[in-house]
Design a protein around this motif. Structure first.
Motif, mmCIF file in Angstrom:
data_model
loop_
_atom_site.group_PDB
_atom_site.id
_atom_site.type_symbol
_atom_site.label_atom_id
_atom_site.label_comp_id
_atom_site.label_asym_id
_atom_site.label_seq_id
_atom_site.Cartn_x
_atom_site.Cartn_y
_atom_site.Cartn_z
ATOM 1 N N GLY A 68 40.539 24.330 26.233
ATOM 2 C CA GLY A 68 40.035 25.166 25.145
ATOM 3 C C GLY A 68 38.610 25.635 25.392
ATOM 4 N N VAL A 69 37.776 24.733 25.841
ATOM 5 C CA VAL A 69 36.382 25.072 26.120
ATOM 6 C C VAL A 69 36.299 26.033 27.298
ATOM 7 C CG1 VAL A 69 34.149 24.153 26.855
ATOM 8 C CG2 VAL A 69 35.501 22.934 25.166
ATOM 9 N N THR A 70 37.103 25.774 28.310
ATOM 10 C CA THR A 70 37.112 26.645 29.480
ATOM 11 C C THR A 70 37.532 28.060 29.085
ATOM 12 O OG1 THR A 70 37.659 24.756 30.890
ATOM 13 C CG2 THR A 70 38.078 26.929 31.798
ATOM 14 N N ASN A 71 38.529 28.165 28.224
ATOM 15 C CA ASN A 71 38.970 29.485 27.755
ATOM 16 C C ASN A 71 37.886 30.179 26.935
ATOM 17 O OD1 ASN A 71 41.426 29.145 29.011
ATOM 18 N ND2 ASN A 71 42.492 28.493 27.165
ATOM 19 N N ARG A 72 37.234 29.453 26.051
ATOM 20 C CA ARG A 72 36.160 30.054 25.246
ATOM 21 C C ARG A 72 34.997 30.483 26.126
ATOM 22 N NH1 ARG A 72 37.199 25.429 21.660
ATOM 23 N NH2 ARG A 72 35.211 24.551 22.281
ATOM 24 N N LEU A 73 34.686 29.679 27.120
ATOM 25 C CA LEU A 73 33.611 30.015 28.055
ATOM 26 C C LEU A 73 33.962 31.270 28.840
ATOM 27 C CD1 LEU A 73 30.875 29.076 29.137
ATOM 28 C CD2 LEU A 73 32.089 27.660 30.789
ATOM 29 N N HIS A 74 35.203 31.358 29.279
ATOM 30 C CA HIS A 74 35.670 32.556 29.991
ATOM 31 C C HIS A 74 35.532 33.791 29.098
ATOM 32 C CE1 HIS A 74 38.198 35.211 32.390
ATOM 33 N NE2 HIS A 74 38.872 35.469 31.292
ATOM 34 N N GLU A 75 35.954 33.672 27.855
ATOM 35 C CA GLU A 75 35.859 34.792 26.921
ATOM 36 C C GLU A 75 34.407 35.225 26.730
ATOM 37 O OE1 GLU A 75 38.298 36.627 25.377
ATOM 38 O OE2 GLU A 75 39.715 35.509 26.607
ATOM 39 N N MET A 76 33.520 34.253 26.587
ATOM 40 C CA MET A 76 32.109 34.560 26.351
ATOM 41 C C MET A 76 31.469 35.249 27.552
ATOM 42 S SD MET A 76 28.951 32.026 25.477
ATOM 43 C CE MET A 76 28.889 32.205 23.703
ATOM 44 N N THR A 77 31.824 34.840 28.748
ATOM 45 C CA THR A 77 31.175 35.403 29.929
ATOM 46 C C THR A 77 31.817 36.708 30.395
ATOM 47 O OG1 THR A 77 32.500 33.973 31.373
ATOM 48 C CG2 THR A 77 30.307 33.186 30.745
ATOM 49 N N GLU A 78 33.116 36.858 30.201
ATOM 50 C CA GLU A 78 33.812 38.053 30.688
ATOM 51 C C GLU A 78 33.786 39.217 29.694
ATOM 52 O OE1 GLU A 78 34.962 38.470 33.855
ATOM 53 O OE2 GLU A 78 33.963 36.536 34.116
ATOM 54 N N ARG A 79 33.693 38.932 28.410
ATOM 55 C CA ARG A 79 33.714 39.986 27.390
ATOM 56 C C ARG A 79 32.643 41.060 27.624
ATOM 57 N NH1 ARG A 79 36.309 40.033 23.046
ATOM 58 N NH2 ARG A 79 36.595 37.803 23.026
ATOM 59 N N PRO A 80 31.389 40.689 27.893
ATOM 60 C CA PRO A 80 30.379 41.738 28.112
ATOM 61 C C PRO A 80 30.720 42.648 29.289
ATOM 62 C CG PRO A 80 29.306 39.626 27.748
ATOM 63 C CD PRO A 80 30.769 39.350 27.868
ATOM 64 N N LYS A 81 31.308 42.103 30.341
ATOM 65 C CA LYS A 81 31.673 42.909 31.500
ATOM 66 C C LYS A 81 32.749 43.927 31.139
ATOM 67 C CE LYS A 81 30.806 38.948 34.487
ATOM 68 N NZ LYS A 81 31.450 37.915 35.305
ATOM 69 N N VAL A 82 33.754 43.482 30.408
ATOM 70 C CA VAL A 82 34.847 44.381 30.024
ATOM 71 C C VAL A 82 34.341 45.420 29.029
ATOM 72 C CG1 VAL A 82 37.125 44.519 28.937
ATOM 73 C CG2 VAL A 82 36.615 42.653 30.505
ATOM 74 N N LEU A 83 33.510 45.006 28.097
ATOM 75 C CA LEU A 83 32.958 45.964 27.129
ATOM 76 C C LEU A 83 32.091 47.015 27.815
ATOM 77 C CD1 LEU A 83 32.102 43.670 24.084
ATOM 78 C CD2 LEU A 83 33.889 45.418 24.213
ATOM 79 N N LYS A 84 31.356 46.606 28.828
ATOM 80 C CA LYS A 84 30.548 47.569 29.580
ATOM 81 C C LYS A 84 31.455 48.565 30.301
ATOM 82 C CE LYS A 84 27.047 48.067 33.111
ATOM 83 N NZ LYS A 84 26.366 47.472 34.232
ATOM 84 N N ALA A 85 32.521 48.077 30.904
ATOM 85 C CA ALA A 85 33.468 48.965 31.594
ATOM 86 C C ALA A 85 34.119 49.936 30.609
ATOM 87 C CB ALA A 85 34.530 48.141 32.321
ATOM 88 N N ILE A 86 34.457 49.449 29.436
ATOM 89 C CA ILE A 86 35.052 50.319 28.413
ATOM 90 C C ILE A 86 34.049 51.366 27.965
ATOM 91 C CG2 ILE A 86 35.883 50.402 26.023
ATOM 92 C CD1 ILE A 86 37.312 47.751 26.538
ATOM 93 N N ASP A 87 32.812 50.951 27.756
ATOM 94 C CA ASP A 87 31.774 51.888 27.325
ATOM 95 C C ASP A 87 31.578 52.997 28.364
ATOM 96 O OD1 ASP A 87 29.701 52.692 25.457
ATOM 97 O OD2 ASP A 87 28.263 52.032 26.981
ATOM 98 N N GLU A 88 31.545 52.617 29.632
ATOM 99 C CA GLU A 88 31.397 53.621 30.693
ATOM 100 C C GLU A 88 32.598 54.564 30.730
ATOM 101 O OE1 GLU A 88 30.816 51.188 34.158
ATOM 102 O OE2 GLU A 88 28.725 50.739 33.623
ATOM 103 N N LEU A 89 33.790 54.010 30.546
ATOM 104 C CA LEU A 89 35.001 54.840 30.537
ATOM 105 C C LEU A 89 35.014 55.764 29.319
ATOM 106 C CD1 LEU A 89 37.680 55.610 31.829
ATOM 107 C CD2 LEU A 89 38.745 53.743 30.520
ATOM 108 N N LEU A 90 34.569 55.270 28.184
ATOM 109 C CA LEU A 90 34.495 56.118 26.987
ATOM 110 C C LEU A 90 33.530 57.278 27.225
ATOM 111 C CD1 LEU A 90 34.511 53.447 24.137
ATOM 112 C CD2 LEU A 90 36.265 55.183 24.546
ATOM 113 N N ASN A 91 32.408 57.009 27.866
ATOM 114 C CA ASN A 91 31.442 58.074 28.161
ATOM 115 C C ASN A 91 32.038 59.109 29.105
ATOM 116 O OD1 ASN A 91 29.424 56.995 26.544
ATOM 117 N ND2 ASN A 91 28.546 55.801 28.201
#
Length: 169
Positions: A68-91
């Protein structure tokens, strides 16, 4: 070696990894510390001379406890990367739409349906990201977020597919 490395690595995270601390409660960290200490004691006291199957079973049990902790840690660290990629794609998509819509009729190679489809995918993605970000911000970092990185990545791929189709045309 794997068991020993896992125990040492998790103990290190408990002490030094700020993100690990953010996604766990004090009670969880205390429980993990006790669990890792017991596993270490077992390894160096009772674990001497056991079969690899027994070591693997112990490692598997520990990994289950940390899942559970490993999954939450993964979510916390990977989310900004994916959001940045989405933001660039939206632009990029917004720029593409602006250029495509502005083309004179004699140069227009896209049908109105194609442009509408891309615009709809763009708007759906933007809405999804805004709602997702708000939901994640409202949730506790000690719990799994309501929307996972895999969901965001799927939305990213949908928009990439729609944009890619028109760009390649």
């Amino acid at each position: 070696n794997d068991l020993e490395s896992f125990i040492i690595g998790q103990q290190e995270k408990l002490d030094t990894n700020d993100n690990f601390i953010k996604v766990t409660t004090e009670e969880e960290r205390q429980s993990f510390t006790t669990m890792l200490s017991a596993a270490s004691d077992w390894l160096y006291d009772e674990g001497i001379g056991l079969t690899s199957k027994e070591y693997k079973a112990k490692l598997s049990d520990l990994k289950k406890e940390f899942k559970g902790v490993t999954n939450r840690l993964h979510e916390m660290t990977e989310r900004p990367k994916v959001l940045k990629a989405i933001d660039e794609l939206l632009n990029r998509t917004q720029t593409f739409l602006n250029i495509s819509i502005g083309l004179p009729e004699d140069l227009q190679i896209f049908t109105p349906v194609e442009i509408e489809t891309l615009a709809k995918a763009f708007n759906n993605t933007m809405t999804f990201v805004n709602e997702t970000t708000a939901a994640v911000d409202a949730s506790s970092p000690h719990e799994m977020p309501p929307v996972l990185v895999t969901d965001l990545s799927a939305k990213l791929r949908e928009l990439e597919r729609e944009l890619g189709y028109l760009v390649n045309k």
